[in-house]
Motif scaffolding. Structure first.
Motif, PDB file in Angstrom:
ATOM      1  N   TYR A  31       0.860  -1.182   0.000  1.00  0.00           N
ATOM      2  CA  TYR A  31       0.000   0.000   0.000  1.00  0.00           C
ATOM      3  C   TYR A  31       0.893   1.228   0.000  1.00  0.00           C
ATOM      4  CZ  TYR A  31      -3.495   3.385   1.364  1.00  0.00           C
ATOM      5  OH  TYR A  31      -4.324   4.475   1.406  1.00  0.00           O
ATOM      6  N   GLY A  32       0.759   2.036  -1.018  1.00  0.00           N
ATOM      7  CA  GLY A  32       1.588   3.227  -1.130  1.00  0.00           C
ATOM      8  C   GLY A  32       0.751   4.480  -1.232  1.00  0.00           C
ATOM      9  N   THR A  33       1.283   5.556  -0.708  1.00  0.00           N
ATOM     10  CA  THR A  33       0.595   6.847  -0.781  1.00  0.00           C
ATOM     11  C   THR A  33       1.453   7.876  -1.509  1.00  0.00           C
ATOM     12  OG1 THR A  33       1.492   7.459   1.377  1.00  0.00           O
ATOM     13  CG2 THR A  33      -0.696   6.425   1.360  1.00  0.00           C
ATOM     14  N   SER A  34       2.246   7.395  -2.452  1.00  0.00           N
ATOM     15  CA  SER A  34       3.125   8.245  -3.269  1.00  0.00           C
ATOM     16  C   SER A  34       4.230   8.891  -2.455  1.00  0.00           C
ATOM     17  CB  SER A  34       2.316   9.332  -3.983  1.00  0.00           C
ATOM     18  OG  SER A  34       1.325   8.761  -4.783  1.00  0.00           O
ATOM     19  N   GLY A  35       4.590   8.284  -1.337  1.00  0.00           N
ATOM     20  CA  GLY A  35       5.641   8.854  -0.499  1.00  0.00           C
ATOM     21  C   GLY A  35       7.005   8.246  -0.720  1.00  0.00           C
ATOM     22  N   GLU A  36       7.111   7.231  -1.575  1.00  0.00           N
ATOM     23  CA  GLU A  36       8.398   6.585  -1.799  1.00  0.00           C
ATOM     24  C   GLU A  36       8.937   6.914  -3.185  1.00  0.00           C
ATOM     25  OE1 GLU A  36       8.607   2.602   0.746  1.00  0.00           O
ATOM     26  OE2 GLU A  36       7.028   2.559  -0.758  1.00  0.00           O
ATOM     27  N   ARG A  37      10.255   7.009  -3.245  1.00  0.00           N
ATOM     28  CA  ARG A  37      10.908   7.283  -4.527  1.00  0.00           C
ATOM     29  C   ARG A  37      10.800   6.062  -5.432  1.00  0.00           C
ATOM     30  NH1 ARG A  37      15.329   8.146  -1.037  1.00  0.00           N
ATOM     31  NH2 ARG A  37      16.347   6.502  -2.258  1.00  0.00           N
ATOM     32  N   LEU A  38      10.937   6.283  -6.726  1.00  0.00           N
ATOM     33  CA  LEU A  38      10.837   5.211  -7.715  1.00  0.00           C
ATOM     34  C   LEU A  38      11.892   4.132  -7.501  1.00  0.00           C
ATOM     35  CD1 LEU A  38       9.446   4.063 -10.180  1.00  0.00           C
ATOM     36  CD2 LEU A  38      10.893   5.504 -11.608  1.00  0.00           C
ATOM     37  N   ASP A  39      13.106   4.513  -7.124  1.00  0.00           N
ATOM     38  CA  ASP A  39      14.154   3.508  -6.905  1.00  0.00           C
ATOM     39  C   ASP A  39      13.829   2.603  -5.717  1.00  0.00           C
ATOM     40  OD1 ASP A  39      14.622   5.797  -5.269  1.00  0.00           O
ATOM     41  OD2 ASP A  39      16.671   5.144  -4.905  1.00  0.00           O
ATOM     42  N   VAL A  40      13.154   3.119  -4.705  1.00  0.00           N
ATOM     43  CA  VAL A  40      12.742   2.306  -3.550  1.00  0.00           C
ATOM     44  C   VAL A  40      11.667   1.312  -3.983  1.00  0.00           C
ATOM     45  CG1 VAL A  40      11.641   2.371  -1.273  1.00  0.00           C
ATOM     46  CG2 VAL A  40      13.347   4.100  -1.882  1.00  0.00           C
ATOM     47  N   LEU A  41      10.723   1.758  -4.781  1.00  0.00           N
ATOM     48  CA  LEU A  41       9.668   0.866  -5.274  1.00  0.00           C
ATOM     49  C   LEU A  41      10.236  -0.225  -6.170  1.00  0.00           C
ATOM     50  CD1 LEU A  41       6.891   3.483  -6.067  1.00  0.00           C
ATOM     51  CD2 LEU A  41       7.034   1.957  -4.106  1.00  0.00           C
ATOM     52  N   THR A  42      11.192   0.143  -7.020  1.00  0.00           N
ATOM     53  CA  THR A  42      11.831  -0.826  -7.906  1.00  0.00           C
ATOM     54  C   THR A  42      12.559  -1.895  -7.090  1.00  0.00           C
ATOM     55  OG1 THR A  42      12.101   0.878  -9.584  1.00  0.00           O
ATOM     56  CG2 THR A  42      13.460  -1.089  -9.813  1.00  0.00           C
ATOM     57  N   GLU A  43      13.216  -1.493  -6.013  1.00  0.00           N
ATOM     58  CA  GLU A  43      13.912  -2.437  -5.146  1.00  0.00           C
ATOM     59  C   GLU A  43      12.915  -3.393  -4.475  1.00  0.00           C
ATOM     60  OE1 GLU A  43      16.403  -2.185  -1.031  1.00  0.00           O
ATOM     61  OE2 GLU A  43      16.931  -0.745  -2.580  1.00  0.00           O
ATOM     62  N   LYS A  44      11.758  -2.878  -4.063  1.00  0.00           N
ATOM     63  CA  LYS A  44      10.737  -3.730  -3.452  1.00  0.00           C
ATOM     64  C   LYS A  44      10.257  -4.802  -4.425  1.00  0.00           C
ATOM     65  CE  LYS A  44       8.518  -0.848   0.020  1.00  0.00           C
ATOM     66  NZ  LYS A  44       7.237  -0.280   0.450  1.00  0.00           N
ATOM     67  N   ILE A  45      10.033  -4.418  -5.665  1.00  0.00           N
ATOM     68  CA  ILE A  45       9.571  -5.378  -6.671  1.00  0.00           C
ATOM     69  C   ILE A  45      10.609  -6.485  -6.843  1.00  0.00           C
ATOM     70  CG2 ILE A  45       9.073  -5.696  -9.121  1.00  0.00           C
ATOM     71  CD1 ILE A  45       7.836  -2.847  -9.036  1.00  0.00           C
ATOM     72  N   ALA A  46      11.866  -6.122  -6.889  1.00  0.00           N
ATOM     73  CA  ALA A  46      12.929  -7.115  -7.045  1.00  0.00           C
ATOM     74  C   ALA A  46      12.951  -8.094  -5.875  1.00  0.00           C
ATOM     75  CB  ALA A  46      14.273  -6.419  -7.185  1.00  0.00           C
ATOM     76  N   LYS A  47      12.640  -7.632  -4.671  1.00  0.00           N
ATOM     77  CA  LYS A  47      12.637  -8.510  -3.496  1.00  0.00           C
ATOM     78  C   LYS A  47      11.530  -9.560  -3.566  1.00  0.00           C
ATOM     79  CE  LYS A  47      14.888  -5.514  -0.160  1.00  0.00           C
ATOM     80  NZ  LYS A  47      14.781  -4.914   1.166  1.00  0.00           N
ATOM     81  N   TYR A  48      10.473  -9.305  -4.304  1.00  0.00           N
ATOM     82  CA  TYR A  48       9.385 -10.274  -4.424  1.00  0.00           C
ATOM     83  C   TYR A  48       9.734 -11.417  -5.381  1.00  0.00           C
ATOM     84  CZ  TYR A  48       6.165  -7.571  -1.634  1.00  0.00           C
ATOM     85  OH  TYR A  48       5.558  -6.936  -0.590  1.00  0.00           O
ATOM     86  N   GLU A  49      10.757 -11.253  -6.189  1.00  0.00           N
ATOM     87  CA  GLU A  49      11.148 -12.322  -7.111  1.00  0.00           C
ATOM     88  C   GLU A  49      11.644 -13.558  -6.369  1.00  0.00           C
ATOM     89  OE1 GLU A  49      13.942 -10.576  -9.804  1.00  0.00           O
ATOM     90  OE2 GLU A  49      12.398  -9.414 -10.824  1.00  0.00           O
TER      91      GLU A  49
END
Length: 58
Positions: A31-49
């Protein structure tokens, strides 16, 4: 599956199992409220792999 264990695994805001018509689909929720930078979100996606690769969810 434990999601708070070893470093490098995701820490989702929630997790669940959608069940309908005899089929079940596990999911994680971010759940995001647009408070995180794009690089942080990209890192989160990679962790789900990693948990996806370790599971039979495919």
């Amino acid at each position: 599956m434990m999601v708070h264990g070893p470093a490098g695994l995701p820490r989702p805001d929630g997790a669940g199992m959608w069940t309908e018509r005899g089929r079940a689909v596990p999911f994680f929720l971010e759940y995001g409220t647009s408070g995180e930078r794009l690089d942080v979100l990209t890192e989160k996606i990679a962790k789900y792999e990693r948990p996806y690769a370790m599971s039979t969810w495919a």
